[in-house]
Scaffold this motif. Structure first.
Motif, short mmCIF file in Angstrom:
data_model
loop_
_atom_site.label_atom_id
_atom_site.label_comp_id
_atom_site.label_asym_id
_atom_site.label_seq_id
_atom_site.Cartn_x
_atom_site.Cartn_y
_atom_site.Cartn_z
N ALA A 56 0.83 -1.20 0.00
CA ALA A 56 0.00 0.00 0.00
C ALA A 56 0.86 1.26 0.00
CB ALA A 56 -0.93 -0.01 1.21
N LEU A 57 1.88 1.26 0.83
CA LEU A 57 2.77 2.42 0.89
C LEU A 57 3.53 2.61 -0.41
CD1 LEU A 57 4.16 1.91 4.51
CD2 LEU A 57 2.85 3.90 3.74
N LEU A 58 4.02 1.52 -0.97
CA LEU A 58 4.78 1.62 -2.22
C LEU A 58 3.89 2.13 -3.35
CD1 LEU A 58 7.56 1.11 -3.49
CD2 LEU A 58 6.78 -1.18 -4.10
N SER A 59 2.65 1.68 -3.41
CA SER A 59 1.72 2.17 -4.43
C SER A 59 1.51 3.67 -4.29
CB SER A 59 0.37 1.44 -4.32
OG SER A 59 0.53 0.05 -4.52
N ALA A 60 1.32 4.13 -3.04
CA ALA A 60 1.13 5.56 -2.81
C ALA A 60 2.37 6.36 -3.18
CB ALA A 60 0.77 5.80 -1.34
N ARG A 61 3.54 5.81 -2.88
CA ARG A 61 4.79 6.54 -3.19
C ARG A 61 5.07 6.57 -4.69
NH1 ARG A 61 2.97 8.29 0.39
NH2 ARG A 61 3.27 7.60 2.54
N PHE A 62 4.73 5.52 -5.39
CA PHE A 62 4.90 5.54 -6.85
C PHE A 62 3.95 6.55 -7.49
CE2 PHE A 62 6.89 1.05 -7.56
CZ PHE A 62 8.09 1.54 -7.07
N CYS A 63 2.75 6.67 -6.94
CA CYS A 63 1.82 7.70 -7.43
C CYS A 63 2.43 9.09 -7.23
CB CYS A 63 0.49 7.61 -6.69
SG CYS A 63 -0.52 6.19 -7.15
N ALA A 64 3.06 9.30 -6.08
CA ALA A 64 3.72 10.58 -5.83
C ALA A 64 4.87 10.80 -6.80
CB ALA A 64 4.23 10.62 -4.39
N ARG A 163 -2.47 0.83 12.93
CA ARG A 163 -3.22 0.81 11.67
C ARG A 163 -3.80 2.18 11.33
NH1 ARG A 163 -8.62 -2.85 13.10
NH2 ARG A 163 -9.49 -1.46 14.70
N VAL A 164 -4.18 2.97 12.36
CA VAL A 164 -4.64 4.34 12.10
C VAL A 164 -3.48 5.17 11.55
CG1 VAL A 164 -5.58 6.45 13.12
CG2 VAL A 164 -6.44 4.21 13.87
N CYS A 165 -2.31 5.02 12.16
CA CYS A 165 -1.11 5.72 11.68
C CYS A 165 -0.81 5.35 10.24
CB CYS A 165 0.06 5.38 12.59
SG CYS A 165 1.63 6.18 12.13
N LEU A 166 -0.95 4.09 9.90
CA LEU A 166 -0.68 3.63 8.53
C LEU A 166 -1.63 4.29 7.54
CD1 LEU A 166 0.77 1.75 6.53
CD2 LEU A 166 -0.95 0.00 7.08
N PHE A 167 -2.92 4.35 7.87
CA PHE A 167 -3.87 5.02 6.98
C PHE A 167 -3.51 6.49 6.80
CE2 PHE A 167 -6.82 1.46 8.04
CZ PHE A 167 -7.12 1.08 6.74
N PHE A 168 -3.09 7.14 7.87
CA PHE A 168 -2.68 8.54 7.76
C PHE A 168 -1.46 8.66 6.84
CE2 PHE A 168 -4.49 9.82 12.21
CZ PHE A 168 -5.77 9.81 11.67
N GLN A 169 -0.50 7.77 6.99
CA GLN A 169 0.71 7.82 6.16
C GLN A 169 0.38 7.65 4.68
OE1 GLN A 169 2.86 5.01 9.22
NE2 GLN A 169 4.29 5.48 7.59
N ILE A 170 -0.50 6.71 4.38
CA ILE A 170 -0.80 6.40 2.98
C ILE A 170 -1.47 7.57 2.28
CG2 ILE A 170 -2.23 4.94 1.47
CD1 ILE A 170 -1.73 2.65 3.48
N MET A 370 5.98 11.36 12.29
CA MET A 370 5.60 11.58 13.68
C MET A 370 4.26 12.30 13.79
SD MET A 370 7.73 10.16 15.75
CE MET A 370 7.09 10.93 17.23
N ILE A 371 3.96 13.17 12.82
CA ILE A 371 2.64 13.82 12.81
C ILE A 371 1.54 12.77 12.65
CG2 ILE A 371 1.15 15.37 11.47
CD1 ILE A 371 3.65 17.01 10.80
N CYS A 372 1.78 11.81 11.76
CA CYS A 372 0.80 10.73 11.58
C CYS A 372 0.64 9.91 12.86
CB CYS A 372 1.24 9.82 10.43
SG CYS A 372 1.28 10.63 8.82
N LEU A 373 1.75 9.60 13.53
CA LEU A 373 1.70 8.82 14.76
C LEU A 373 0.97 9.58 15.86
CD1 LEU A 373 2.46 6.54 16.70
CD2 LEU A 373 4.68 7.66 17.02
N CYS A 374 1.31 10.83 16.08
CA CYS A 374 0.68 11.60 17.16
C CYS A 374 -0.80 11.80 16.89
CB CYS A 374 1.38 12.95 17.32
SG CYS A 374 3.05 12.81 18.02
N GLY A 375 -1.17 11.96 15.62
CA GLY A 375 -2.59 12.03 15.29
C GLY A 375 -3.31 10.74 15.62
#
Length: 599
Positions: A56-64, A163-170, A370-375
């Motif tokens: 999921a992260l790699l797909s998002a980063r390739f889009c970027a 998992r919430v942090c992961l969704f924020f990161q993606i 860290m913003i994603c984690l703290c959120g």
């Protein structure tokens, strides 16, 4: 009648585990689930496994990598252009790469230029493909660092926060912008995420190494993010020998090769990280020459790039304090570290950079994960507090899990922030992608119009010099980027000298005061192509070239946001059928000279 107490019975790893658990016990628990599953089930709580998170992260980063524009001219002129020189022997040089200043490291460039050079030698691709190849490589490195960060978050803070942090990161627009930017601050983001992940797993040598790598090879100021790790090792755990031994080893492994390579490139002994610190902090001209921003800059920019995640992150200390007083003790601990120490890198960074007069969006890149984690921490504590209040209002059956009642908070948060982030990403693409699109059109020009391979072509930039994406967008080495005079009165880059010693030639046209150097301007009559933005404003030095039909022919135009005449909210976020009413666009055009033949 005795009211049943709210149950925070947690499915294994569903939330924070007590700190008293040993490292060995925690490791045994996390290895019970086969690592190759796409999702993992922790006692009934389903969350993405490492491989699913990475995909999921790699797909998002390739889009970027494909769709993100270059938001900072520093990325173009201080990194893409010198790397173009290292690969092709031709590019633009800034004063920061002049030997008398030597603020930037060629070692950092070479780490990225090496795969580009190999790709070039093996397949002889179009330079444009090399640009996107490097971007995809950056996206891959970022995804690897992020999945390491995610797995450590799951272990230290619990899989629900993970998992919430992961969704924020993606989905975060800030991660979209920073993940594939060719900047030391992005590199520091990768290494700081990896350092925190190693720290939370008590892999202190690795944490020290990543901190050293990010601050020496990348951005020296990223060393600030290593202070909480140093505090943990020196003050809390008294690991004096380990800390200093690994600090010396890591520093030597990174810094010694840098000194050798940079000294060879500059022609004199050079410690680039030290030079940039001296310039910015100890007596140099300083970054304020390039503009200052109000205290509110990062608050607004943080909301633009993370929307409500940013607000939740800033509220995380308050949420932790509320949790301390109103939640059962057994549910307030992380696995190894107290909350305040775990999230301290973010607030330490903000405390230092918010008071600096010179502010730029990229300066916050290192703490984006860290913003994603703290959120995510704030969301989790809000769910627990809501469950406790709900139990006081309406008794729930004994043994009810807090997620059974509060899942709607997580779903609503992810949904709202996700929509806002996608809106922001769409706005960035629609409003600012025109320069890359125009240069892609120019890249096709030689094939479509049979331009001779050896023709010397001049592509000129005026007031929009800072939007130029890089020489990788030019068809070949015989195409040159030139600057024509405009209302801009600062110092522009200059072409590298020709020859093997180009990197240690001292030029008189460079200075560290951002003073204009007229000798760097090119004669407009010798330009074959010109890139120009028309926003309905003209001056003597910045006329509307597209209207000069006898001099220029419009080859292609794309819309580009006219920020001065657009609503602040709707230029930052895209709302279908609504935004168009509140924003205005100019025409960014690729112009061809009608008087200068290509031969």
């Amino acid at each position: 009648m005795v009211r049943s107490q709210p149950s925070f019975r947690l499915r294994q790893n569903a939330s924070q585990q007590p700190r008293k658990n040993s490292h060995k016990t925690a490791q045994q628990k996390t290895t019970k689930t086969p690592p190759n599953k796409t999702t993992e089930n922790s006692g009934g709580l389903v969350y993405p496994g490492g491989d699913t998170a990475f995909k999921a992260l790699l797909s998002a980063r390739f889009c970027a990598a494909i769709w993100s524009h270059i938001s900072d001219c520093d990325e173009t002129y201080n990194y893409w252009e010198p790397m173009h020189y290292l690969v092709f022997g031709k590019g633009l040089q800034t004063w920061e790469y002049s030997p008398q200043y030597a603020l930037r490291s060629y070692t950092y460039l070479m780490c990225h230029a090496a795969p580009a050079y190999i790709y070039h030698k093996l397949l002889q691709p179009n330079p444009l493909l090399m640009f996107y190849f490097i971007r995809c490589l950056l996206g891959l490195i970022c995804a690897l660092a992020e999945v390491y960060f995610y797995k450590a978050v799951c272990r230290e803070f619990g899989v629900h926060i993970g998992r919430v942090c992961l969704f924020f990161q993606i989905f975060a627009a800030g991660m979209f912008i920073s993940s594939t930017a060719f900047l030391p601050s992005s590199f520091a983001m990768y290494t700081s995420a990896a350092a925190c992940a190693a720290w939370w797993q008590q892999r202190y040598p690795l944490a020290i190494f990543f901190t050293a790598l990010g601050s020496l090879l990348g951005w020296p100021f990223a060393a600030l993010l290593g202070l909480p790790i140093a505090y943990d090792m020196l003050v809390r755990r008294k690991m004096y020998v380990d800390f200093f031994a690994w600090a010396v080893i890591s520093g030597s492994v990174v810094l010694l090769p840098m000194i050798l390579i940079d000294s060879f490139q500059y022609g004199r002994v050079t410690i680039a990280p030290l030079n940039i610190v001296l310039y910015n902090v100890f007596g140099g001209a300083g970054p304020n020459l390039y503009g200052t921003e109000p205290f509110t800059f990062y608050f607004i920019n943080g909301f633009n790039n993370f929307n409500f995640i940013w607000i939740l992150a800033l509220l995380s200390p308050i949420a932790i304090i509320l949790g301390h007083f109103f939640l059962p003790m057994k549910n307030k601990s992380t696995l190894y570290l107290p909350y305040w120490l775990s999230i301290s890198p973010l607030f330490l960074w903000l405390a230092v950079f918010m008071v600096q007069p010179h502010k730029e969006e990229r300066f916050l890149f290192p703490v984006y994960p860290m913003i994603c984690l703290c959120g995510a921490i704030t969301v989790d504590i809000a769910q627990k507090l809501f469950f406790r209040v709900w139990n006081l209002i309406k008794t729930v059956p004994h043994g009810t899990h807090y997620l059974d009642i509060t899942m709607f908070i997580m779903v609503a948060t992810i949904g709202v922030t996700g929509i806002c982030n996608v809106s922001r990403i769409f706005a960035l693409y629609k409003n600012y992608h025109a320069p890359l699109d125009l240069l892609i059109e120019l890249n096709r020009f030689p094939a479509e119009f049979n331009v001779p391979e050896r023709a010397i072509i001049n592509v000129c930039l005026g007031k929009d010099w800072h939007r130029y994406p890089s020489s990788f967008f030019l068809p070949n080495k015989n195409w040159n980027v030139r600057f024509v005079q405009s209302e801009f009165k600062g110092l522009l880059p200059a072409p590298y000298s020709v020859g093997n010693n180009a990197t240690y030639v001292v030029h008189n046209h460079f200075n560290d005061q951002n003073q204009e150097e007229p000798s760097l301007y090119f004669n407009l009559s010798k330009c074959h192509f010109l890139l120009d933005l028309d926003v309905g404003k003209e001056t003597e030095l910045e006329p509307n070239y597209a209207e000069m039909k006898d001099r220029w022919k419009v080859l292609k135009s794309y819309r580009f946001l006219n920020a001065a005449k657009s609503h602040r909210f709707f230029r930052a976020f895209y709302l279908p059928f609504v935004s168009e009413k509140f924003v205005q666009f100019g025409n960014f055009s690729l112009l061809q000279s009608t008087k200068l033949r290509i031969k």
